[in-house]
Every structure is written in structure tokens, then in C-alpha cells.
Design a protein around this motif. Structure first.
Motif, PDB file in Angstrom:
ATOM      1  N   ALA A 199      12.564  -3.338   7.762  1.00 34.87           N
ATOM      2  CA  ALA A 199      12.662  -2.782   6.412  1.00 34.87           C
ATOM      3  C   ALA A 199      13.270  -3.782   5.431  1.00 34.87           C
ATOM      4  N   LEU A 200      14.366  -4.418   5.827  1.00 35.03           N
ATOM      5  CA  LEU A 200      15.039  -5.351   4.916  1.00 35.03           C
ATOM      6  C   LEU A 200      14.171  -6.578   4.615  1.00 35.03           C
ATOM      7  N   HIS A 201      13.489  -7.096   5.628  1.00 36.02           N
ATOM      8  CA  HIS A 201      12.600  -8.237   5.382  1.00 36.02           C
ATOM      9  C   HIS A 201      11.454  -7.853   4.451  1.00 36.02           C
ATOM     10  N   LEU A 202      10.891  -6.668   4.647  1.00 37.44           N
ATOM     11  CA  LEU A 202       9.812  -6.222   3.760  1.00 37.44           C
ATOM     12  C   LEU A 202      10.304  -6.114   2.323  1.00 37.44           C
ATOM     13  N   SER A 203      11.514  -5.617   2.146  1.00 30.21           N
ATOM     14  CA  SER A 203      12.079  -5.511   0.803  1.00 30.21           C
ATOM     15  C   SER A 203      12.239  -6.888   0.173  1.00 30.21           C
ATOM     16  N   HIS A 204      12.727  -7.851   0.947  1.00 31.88           N
ATOM     17  CA  HIS A 204      12.922  -9.207   0.420  1.00 31.88           C
ATOM     18  C   HIS A 204      11.593  -9.889   0.117  1.00 31.88           C
ATOM     19  N   GLN A 205      10.543  -9.473   0.844  1.00 32.39           N
ATOM     20  CA  GLN A 205       9.209 -10.051   0.614  1.00 32.39           C
ATOM     21  C   GLN A 205       8.480  -9.373  -0.545  1.00 32.39           C
ATOM     22  N   HIS A 206       9.118  -8.367  -1.151  1.00 30.45           N
ATOM     23  CA  HIS A 206       8.522  -7.597  -2.250  1.00 30.45           C
ATOM     24  C   HIS A 206       7.218  -6.929  -1.802  1.00 30.45           C
TER      25      HIS A 206
ATOM     26  N   THR B 191       3.705  -1.831  -0.671  1.00 32.38           N
ATOM     27  CA  THR B 191       3.480  -0.483  -0.143  1.00 32.38           C
ATOM     28  C   THR B 191       4.809   0.256  -0.015  1.00 32.38           C
ATOM     29  N   PRO B 192       4.875   1.528  -0.364  1.00 35.71           N
ATOM     30  CA  PRO B 192       6.119   2.286  -0.180  1.00 35.71           C
ATOM     31  C   PRO B 192       6.581   2.246   1.284  1.00 35.71           C
ATOM     32  N   ILE B 193       7.880   2.114   1.482  1.00 34.55           N
ATOM     33  CA  ILE B 193       8.468   2.032   2.822  1.00 34.55           C
ATOM     34  C   ILE B 193       9.402   3.222   3.016  1.00 34.55           C
ATOM     35  N   ILE B 194       9.237   3.922   4.133  1.00 29.64           N
ATOM     36  CA  ILE B 194      10.127   5.030   4.478  1.00 29.64           C
ATOM     37  C   ILE B 194      10.732   4.753   5.849  1.00 29.64           C
TER      38      ILE B 194
END
Length: 398
Positions: free
Chosen positions: A38-45, A48-51
Motif C-alpha cells: 500500500a505505501l509503495h503504491l501511494s509513493h508511486q502515485h 487506482t483507488p486502494i483499499i
């Protein structure tokens, strides 16, 4: 089907693919693999919505659970809240229990009645304690896997010490005996911690710390299976040098557990060990939800773990990624935090690659030093598979 016009041609794209791209990416389980994905996806912008869904409100940094028990570190560093960790990350966190996973329909049902369809799924469900059908083990032992377990154990131990101060000597030995079943990292680290911690607590009550016993029961011939010989020898020495020496019973099987008693098989003889506190620190098994997944039998190993591609996808469902204790690779990996969070980084990269129509990367795990806690303010580590650093310096680095 939907037609999409480009400068050169008209592409026909399956409608279900477009719909899947609009659906969120669900991450089930907030352990090392799930949280780091989750954190890596957030940093990669990641667009897609993440839950992220977990039954607990807090992430547990399990390698430091011993410091939580002993009070050596502040709670906020060991079990921070997910809403704090994910603040302003764009990730939605849901605290709920996962009831069912339908891979065919791409739907996850929660105990609250909520359900979510997904475009991509990440399974990071971890493991649960395995009792191996040992009679009474689940009923009469304490696990040590969560902060709630640590709180319950501390309460039990303090209660036993208090009662021992008011109990005649013949009856109080069981109150002052801690039996730990299992001599893997959890069992040994916990034994070393308690062998320093309990004397401190008992001395504060004005009592004789020499009466305390910490006993480790190990079915195999050695402690810390899979760890280097040099580190194992260091650990054995450290166990003997604690404030109360740790007793290690090798080639001893716990065949039953009763209230305040462990029934042992040793040298083909049946023995009983009286202990008011019995801790179960041997083995784990996959989360029961994994066994409910509708996938071919060949996609599981003998322990029920999910077989993965080198890209960390399920063999039969490429939209589903997985990592951590519930999975197995062609080249087996230890079920440790360092493996899990590296898998999380790879899963995040590959989810982003899919979103951008790029090639996926195989996972590459770099196994780093082994770190073992061997008492209060003391740890040991293998550096570069050869050099050992121990004592307070290693504890600070850990």
C-alpha cells in the motif's frame, strides 16, 4: 465489447476489462506485505483507488513484540495505528474481518455485511498458530503473536508473581515456572527476555529471584533451526548467562497440555512439568481463508500455501498477487518480515506496471542479517554471514 478510436486504428477492448480498471485494488491483511504494498503504491502515485482491510486497528511490528512486553520501547513505535501510518496517503483503511473471497466473481465479503468488487487483489493474510492436534494446547497455553497476546501474558506473569509471594513454598514453584513450547526464534527470544524481565519484577516484590524457572521445550535436537551455527552457539551461551539461566529440554515432545501442566515425552519416558504459565511458540499454519479459495489443488503446496509465479501472481488468477506467510515460491523463502516487505515492494511495482502496460518484474529477495534478541538490552546478529555483533550495540542497531 467497446470500440476505442486511435489515430491509426480502432481497438476493440472487452467491456469487463474496462470495468475492472475502474474497480479498486483491494489489499487483504495489513502485515508487512500488505502495508508495504500500500505505501509503495501511494509513493508511486498509483491512480487506482486502494483499499486496505485488516481486522486490527494497528499494525504490529512483530520483531519488536518482546520490547512491547518488557516496556523497552514506546508503544507507538511497535504498534502504530493504520490511520496514522496511512495519513494523507490516499489509501482507504477499513477495519473489519474478512468473511469470504470469491476469486471468480472478484468479490470480497466482510463480516460487517459490506462487500467489495475489485480489479486487482493482494492477499497478505499471514498465518495463525498451529497446535498440531496436541491435546489441550489451544485451551491451556498462551500464544505470542499480537500486542493483545503480550498484554495477556504480562498480566498472567505479574499475577503469578504476586500469588507466589503469598503461597507456601511447596506450592509456589509452579507459579514461578514459565514453560515455552518451541525453540525457534520466537521461543528463544521470548525465553531470554523473560529470564531477565521476571527477576526484575519479582525482586521489586522483595522475593528471591533464584526461585524463577524459564524452561524451553524443543522436540528437535537443536534450537534455532535454520540459523547459522555460530549464532546458535552465541544464543546458547546467552541463555545460560541470563539473570536466571534458561533451561532447554532438547528432543523432548509436548504430547499434551493440561491446566498448569505440560505432559512430556523424553527418552521414551512420560514426564510432567508443572508450570502456571505455558506459552505456545511452535509452528504456524496458513490463515483458514486461504483454504477456502476456489483454485486447483495443484496451486497449493502440501501445507496449503499458495503457489506463485516469479512475479508474485497466483498461477490461475493473474489479477491476484500474494506474499508473506500464506505463500510459497519455487525457491523456498523464510517466513520473515524482511522477505514480506520486499515482496510488498515487488507487488506494488508490478501493479503499477500493469496499470501502465509495462512489463512485470520477477521478485528478487535479498536476505540480510539475522537479528535475535537475547535478553533486555542485548541482541546478536550475523553480519555478512560471518561476523557476529552482540550486546548493547547490536540491540541499538536492531
Amino acid at each position: 465489447m467497446t470500440e476505442v478510436n486511435t489515430l491509426d486504428e480502432t481497438l476493440t477492448i472487452p467491456t469487463q476489462l474496462i470495468e475492472a480498471q475502474k474497480l479498486p485494488t483491494l489489499i487483504l491483511g495489513g502485515g508487512f506485505t500488505g502495508l508495504f504494498t500500500a505505501l509503495h503504491l501511494s509513493h508511486q502515485h498509483y491512480q487506482t483507488p486502494i483499499i486496505l482491510i485488516d481486522q486490527s486497528s494497528r499494525f504490529i511490528f512483530k520483531p519488536l513484540l518482546y520490547e512491547f512486553l518488557s516496556g523497552e520501547m514506546k508503544t507507538k513505535y511497535i504498534c502504530p495505528r493504520y490511520d496514522t501510518l496511512l495519513h494523507q496517503s490516499g489509501i482507504e483503511f477499513i477495519q473489519d474481518t474478512i468473511q469470504s473471497i470469491d476469486l471468480q466473481q472478484r468479490q470480497v465479503q466482510l463480516a460487517s455485511g459490506l462487500h467489495y468488487n475489485y480489479g486487482k487483489l493482494v492477499l497478505s493474510l499471514g498465518s495463525v498458530a498451529a497446535y498440531f492436534d496436541v491435546e489441550g494446547a489451544e485451551e491451556y497455553t498462551l500464544p505470542f503473536r499480537t500486542t493483545e497476546d503480550a498484554v495477556a501474558l504480562a498480566k498472567q506473569l505479574r499475577n503469578c508473581l504476586q500469588r507466589a509471594t503469598q503461597t507456601p513454598k511447596p506450592q509456589k514453584q509452579a507459579l514461578l515456572t514459565v514453560a515455552i513450547v518451541g525453540a525457534g526464534c520466537t521461543g528463544i527470544e521470548l525465553a531470554a527476555t523473560l529470564a531477565d524481565l521476571l527477576p526484575n519484577w519479582y525482586a521489586a516484590l522483595g522475593s528471591n529471584v533464584a526461585d524463577i524457572r524459564v524452561v524451553v521445550i524443543q522436540q528437535g535436537k537443536e534450537i534455532l533451526k535454520g540459523i547459522s551455527d555460530s549464532l546458535r552457539q552465541t544464543a546458547q551461551t546467552a541463555l545460560r548467562e541470563r539473570k536466571v539461566p534458561v533451561e532447554v529440554l532438547l528432543e523432548t515432545e509436548a504430547i499434551a497440555v493440561r491446566r498448569n501442566t505440560v505432559v512430556l515425552k523424553r527418552n521414551n519416558q512420560i514426564e510432567q512439568l508443572s508450570a502456571a504459565t505455558i506459552i505456545w511458540a511452535t509452528g504456524s499454519e496458513i490463515d483458514p481463508l486461504i483454504s477456502t479459495l476456489s483454485i486447483p489443488e495443484a496451486s497449493h503446496d502440501k501445507q496449503g500455501r499458495l503457489k506463485l509465479t516469479n512475479n508474485l501472481q497466483l498461477l490461475d488468477f493473474p489479477e491476484v498477487f500474494a506474499g508473506g506467510d500464506c505463500t510459497v515460491m519455487e525457491q523456498p523463502l523464510p517466513a520473515t518480515a524482511q522477505v514480506a516487505y520486499q515482496q510488498g515492494a515487488t507487488i506494488a511495482h508490478n501493479l503499477q506496471a500493469l496499470a501502465e502496460s509495462h512489463s512485470l518484474l520477477p521478485v528478487e529477495i535479498g536476505l540480510r542479517e539475522n537479528l535475535i534478541k537475547l535478553g533486555l538490552d542485548e541482541s546478536v546478529a550475523d553480519l555478512f554471514d560471518s561476523d557476529r555483533v552482540k550486546g548493547h550495540l547490536r540491540h541499538l542497531i536492531r
